[in-house]
Design an enzyme around this catalytic site. Sequence first.
Site, mmCIF file in Angstrom:
data_model
loop_
_atom_site.group_PDB
_atom_site.id
_atom_site.type_symbol
_atom_site.label_atom_id
_atom_site.label_comp_id
_atom_site.label_asym_id
_atom_site.label_seq_id
_atom_site.Cartn_x
_atom_site.Cartn_y
_atom_site.Cartn_z
ATOM 1 N N ILE A 75 26.878 4.225 -0.555
ATOM 2 C CA ILE A 75 28.040 5.254 -0.397
ATOM 3 C C ILE A 75 27.706 6.270 0.113
ATOM 4 C CG2 ILE A 75 29.712 6.618 -1.884
ATOM 5 C CD1 ILE A 75 29.806 4.811 -4.321
ATOM 6 N N HIS A 76 26.320 7.113 -0.581
ATOM 7 C CA HIS A 76 25.483 8.664 0.628
ATOM 8 C C HIS A 76 25.241 7.904 1.843
ATOM 9 C CE1 HIS A 76 23.340 12.231 0.529
ATOM 10 N NE2 HIS A 76 22.002 11.368 0.754
ATOM 11 N N ALA A 77 24.641 6.806 2.064
ATOM 12 C CA ALA A 77 24.399 6.522 3.293
ATOM 13 C C ALA A 77 25.951 6.274 3.987
ATOM 14 C CB ALA A 77 23.499 5.147 3.065
#
Length: 101
Positions: A75-77
Amino acid sequence: MEELENIIFELIVYAGNGKSSAMEAIQEAKKGEFEKADQSLKDASVELGKAHKYQTSLIQAEAAGKATTITLLLIHAQDHFMSAMTVIDLATEIVEIYKTR
């Protein structure tokens, strides 16, 4: 899982590089250095293209039936990738505005 993590980290790195280059373009345009600003925008686009290849590999794997485990890191990516796209688009417009001054 290690291969997935490598892909995720590459996505984060290249998206971050693209975003940084876009921000550099704005700073160069502020100084009236439009050739440098244009080069930074080109660099940003190249880096975003690299990030996109990693994102596409994840999408293709899922489309082929290889489910990707959704993690906070993934999700961060994706967040990095999407924000880089936005910053590059806005930086392009901001550089153009500076050119008309």
